[in-house]
Motif scaffolding. Structure first.
Motif, PDB file in Angstrom:
ATOM      1  N   THR A  17       1.074  -0.821   0.240  1.00 50.63           N
ATOM      2  CA  THR A  17       0.617   0.131   0.089  1.00 50.63           C
ATOM      3  C   THR A  17       0.670   0.731  -0.307  1.00 50.63           C
ATOM      4  OG1 THR A  17      -0.104  -0.784   2.431  1.00 50.63           O
ATOM      5  CG2 THR A  17      -2.082  -1.128   0.857  1.00 50.63           C
ATOM      6  N   TYR A  18       0.770   2.121   1.030  1.00 57.30           N
ATOM      7  CA  TYR A  18       1.453   3.528   0.977  1.00 57.30           C
ATOM      8  C   TYR A  18       2.703   3.595   0.953  1.00 57.30           C
ATOM      9  CZ  TYR A  18       3.530   8.077   2.259  1.00 57.30           C
ATOM     10  OH  TYR A  18       4.705   8.978   2.564  1.00 57.30           O
ATOM     11  N   ALA A  19       3.881   2.410   1.140  1.00 52.69           N
ATOM     12  CA  ALA A  19       5.065   2.196   0.753  1.00 52.69           C
ATOM     13  C   ALA A  19       5.761   1.909  -0.004  1.00 52.69           C
ATOM     14  CB  ALA A  19       5.700   1.509   2.168  1.00 52.69           C
ATOM     15  N   ALA A  20       4.500   0.975  -0.316  1.00 56.16           N
ATOM     16  CA  ALA A  20       4.941   0.252  -2.450  1.00 56.16           C
ATOM     17  C   ALA A  20       5.523   1.625  -3.064  1.00 56.16           C
ATOM     18  CB  ALA A  20       3.949  -0.120  -2.728  1.00 56.16           C
ATOM     19  N   GLU A  21       6.496   1.241  -4.560  1.00 54.76           N
ATOM     20  CA  GLU A  21       6.733   1.567  -5.072  1.00 54.76           C
ATOM     21  C   GLU A  21       5.471   2.838  -5.977  1.00 54.76           C
ATOM     22  OE1 GLU A  21      10.692   1.288  -7.568  1.00 54.76           O
ATOM     23  OE2 GLU A  21      10.943  -0.890  -6.053  1.00 54.76           O
ATOM     24  N   LYS A  22       5.135   2.094  -6.864  1.00 55.85           N
ATOM     25  CA  LYS A  22       3.674   2.659  -7.272  1.00 55.85           C
ATOM     26  C   LYS A  22       2.229   2.216  -6.399  1.00 55.85           C
ATOM     27  CE  LYS A  22       5.592   3.229 -11.562  1.00 55.85           C
ATOM     28  NZ  LYS A  22       6.386   1.833 -12.846  1.00 55.85           N
ATOM     29  N   LEU A 102      10.647   4.300   1.405  1.00 54.14           N
ATOM     30  CA  LEU A 102      12.139   3.649   1.967  1.00 54.14           C
ATOM     31  C   LEU A 102      12.143   2.319   3.203  1.00 54.14           C
ATOM     32  CD1 LEU A 102      14.950   4.966  -0.444  1.00 54.14           C
ATOM     33  CD2 LEU A 102      13.643   3.616  -0.626  1.00 54.14           C
ATOM     34  N   ALA A 103      12.407   3.250   4.128  1.00 51.63           N
ATOM     35  CA  ALA A 103      12.800   2.841   5.693  1.00 51.63           C
ATOM     36  C   ALA A 103      10.940   1.536   5.883  1.00 51.63           C
ATOM     37  CB  ALA A 103      12.471   3.982   6.683  1.00 51.63           C
ATOM     38  N   LEU A 104       9.863   2.649   5.181  1.00 54.04           N
ATOM     39  CA  LEU A 104       8.548   1.496   6.126  1.00 54.04           C
ATOM     40  C   LEU A 104       8.412   0.266   4.989  1.00 54.04           C
ATOM     41  CD1 LEU A 104       5.866   4.311   6.145  1.00 54.04           C
ATOM     42  CD2 LEU A 104       7.136   3.251   7.720  1.00 54.04           C
ATOM     43  N   ARG A 105       9.322   0.166   3.568  1.00 56.70           N
ATOM     44  CA  ARG A 105       9.261  -1.062   3.413  1.00 56.70           C
ATOM     45  C   ARG A 105      10.241  -2.045   4.136  1.00 56.70           C
ATOM     46  NH1 ARG A 105      10.999   1.738  -2.146  1.00 56.70           N
ATOM     47  NH2 ARG A 105       9.281   3.012  -2.636  1.00 56.70           N
ATOM     48  N   LYS A 106      10.705  -2.001   5.116  1.00 58.59           N
ATOM     49  CA  LYS A 106      11.371  -2.552   6.110  1.00 58.59           C
ATOM     50  C   LYS A 106      10.738  -3.146   7.233  1.00 58.59           C
ATOM     51  CE  LYS A 106      15.910  -0.963   3.232  1.00 58.59           C
ATOM     52  NZ  LYS A 106      16.080  -2.140   2.432  1.00 58.59           N
ATOM     53  N   VAL A 107       9.238  -2.931   7.260  1.00 58.42           N
ATOM     54  CA  VAL A 107       8.713  -3.518   8.172  1.00 58.42           C
ATOM     55  C   VAL A 107       9.042  -5.327   8.446  1.00 58.42           C
ATOM     56  CG1 VAL A 107       6.560  -3.555   6.725  1.00 58.42           C
ATOM     57  CG2 VAL A 107       6.165  -2.341   9.540  1.00 58.42           C
ATOM     58  N   SER A 108       9.238  -5.256  10.186  1.00 57.94           N
ATOM     59  CA  SER A 108       9.604  -6.586  10.183  1.00 57.94           C
ATOM     60  C   SER A 108       8.048  -7.219  10.961  1.00 57.94           C
ATOM     61  CB  SER A 108      10.699  -6.979  11.403  1.00 57.94           C
ATOM     62  OG  SER A 108       9.928  -6.471  12.433  1.00 57.94           O
ATOM     63  N   SER A 109       7.850  -8.894  11.012  1.00 54.82           N
ATOM     64  CA  SER A 109       6.699  -8.897  11.483  1.00 54.82           C
ATOM     65  C   SER A 109       6.511  -8.580  13.273  1.00 54.82           C
ATOM     66  CB  SER A 109       6.784 -10.974  11.275  1.00 54.82           C
ATOM     67  OG  SER A 109       7.539 -11.299  11.554  1.00 54.82           O
ATOM     68  N   ARG A 114       5.379   0.047  12.033  1.00 58.74           N
ATOM     69  CA  ARG A 114       5.989   1.534  11.588  1.00 58.74           C
ATOM     70  C   ARG A 114       6.941   0.815  10.707  1.00 58.74           C
ATOM     71  NH1 ARG A 114       3.156   4.585   8.766  1.00 58.74           N
ATOM     72  NH2 ARG A 114       4.552   6.078   8.888  1.00 58.74           N
ATOM     73  N   GLY A 115       8.459   1.074  10.560  1.00 53.99           N
ATOM     74  CA  GLY A 115       9.768   0.509   9.903  1.00 53.99           C
ATOM     75  C   GLY A 115      10.737  -0.153  10.994  1.00 53.99           C
ATOM     76  N   PRO A 116      11.586  -0.062  10.447  1.00 51.00           N
ATOM     77  CA  PRO A 116      12.679  -1.018  11.328  1.00 51.00           C
ATOM     78  C   PRO A 116      13.373  -0.151  12.586  1.00 51.00           C
ATOM     79  CG  PRO A 116      13.824   0.284   9.234  1.00 51.00           C
ATOM     80  CD  PRO A 116      12.079   0.173   9.160  1.00 51.00           C
ATOM     81  N   ALA A 117      13.796  -0.209  13.686  1.00 48.60           N
ATOM     82  CA  ALA A 117      14.884   0.514  14.719  1.00 48.60           C
ATOM     83  C   ALA A 117      15.108   1.308  13.983  1.00 48.60           C
ATOM     84  CB  ALA A 117      15.513  -0.149  15.850  1.00 48.60           C
ATOM     85  N   SER A 118      15.946   1.316  12.824  1.00 51.80           N
ATOM     86  CA  SER A 118      16.968   2.145  11.858  1.00 51.80           C
ATOM     87  C   SER A 118      16.986   2.161  10.720  1.00 51.80           C
ATOM     88  CB  SER A 118      18.570   2.676  12.911  1.00 51.80           C
ATOM     89  OG  SER A 118      19.237   1.301  13.019  1.00 51.80           O
ATOM     90  N   PHE A 119      17.778   3.285   9.970  1.00 54.40           N
ATOM     91  CA  PHE A 119      17.665   2.773   8.796  1.00 54.40           C
ATOM     92  C   PHE A 119      18.065   3.757   8.268  1.00 54.40           C
ATOM     93  CE2 PHE A 119      16.473   3.210   4.453  1.00 54.40           C
ATOM     94  CZ  PHE A 119      16.986   2.558   3.618  1.00 54.40           C
ATOM     95  N   GLU A 120      19.166   4.023   7.442  1.00 53.32           N
ATOM     96  CA  GLU A 120      20.136   4.387   6.382  1.00 53.32           C
ATOM     97  C   GLU A 120      20.109   4.862   5.141  1.00 53.32           C
ATOM     98  OE1 GLU A 120      23.768   6.579   8.946  1.00 53.32           O
ATOM     99  OE2 GLU A 120      22.437   6.026  10.681  1.00 53.32           O
ATOM    100  N   ALA A 121      20.075   6.020   4.430  1.00 51.57           N
ATOM    101  CA  ALA A 121      20.389   5.987   3.141  1.00 51.57           C
ATOM    102  C   ALA A 121      20.705   7.375   2.577  1.00 51.57           C
ATOM    103  CB  ALA A 121      19.190   5.824   1.836  1.00 51.57           C
TER     104      ALA A 121
END
Length: 161
Positions: A17-22, A102-109, A114-121
């Protein structure tokens, strides 16, 4: 009881949904809102929010008979002391929200909020801190450009009984 299948479902729903590229949007149920939907097996996910630079919304998961899980959230792009008039805030928002996705795509089960504990790009760094578990949780996420916070969001939710 909230199961690991709900966690896995939330990861799939958020990525589609929202985090998808399209992302595919739907005609919103409420005028002025934005809406995303996802369904798999007997579970249905809906994310409805209002706003843009600052926004508020709610995610709901329903099985075929009732709403069973929800999360509410509110946040957005921050004004700051180096930009008190919010000049270029709209232009920066596109870049910040692209990074957020990008961060939200890294959500874990393990923590499907929301996203992971941390992410950088690039120049951006995302942090996500929360307490609780999938049945009762709250947290906040922040995006930094260098050392300057440029985005912040609060969220909370859990099982519905």
């Amino acid at each position: 009881m909230i199961s690991t299948s709900l966690s896995s479902f939330l990861v799939s729903a958020k990525a589609a949904t929202y985090a998808a590229e399209k992302p595919v949007t739907f005609e919103p149920a409420f005028p002025g809102s934005h809406e995303f939907r996802f369904a798999k097996d007997n579970l249905h996910y809906r994310d409805i929010y209002y706003g843009s630079l600052h926004f508020a919304g709610q995610e709901i998961v329903e099985d075929e008979s009732r709403a069973m899980w929800s999360m509410v959230y509110s946040g957005g792009i921050l004004s700051n002391s180096t930009n008190p008039d919010n000049k270029n805030r709209d232009g920066n928002a596109t870049e910040i929200y692209r990074f957020l996705k990008l961060a939200l795509r890294k959500v874990s089960s393990d923590a499907p909020y929301r996203g992971p504990a941390s992410f950088e790009a690039g120049e951006y760094r995302y942090t996500n801190r929360y307490i609780g578990d999938i049945s009762d949780f709250s947290g906040e996420e922040t995006i930094y450009a260098g050392s300057l916070p440029v985005y912040h969001l609060h969220y909370s939710g859990g099982s519905l009984q």
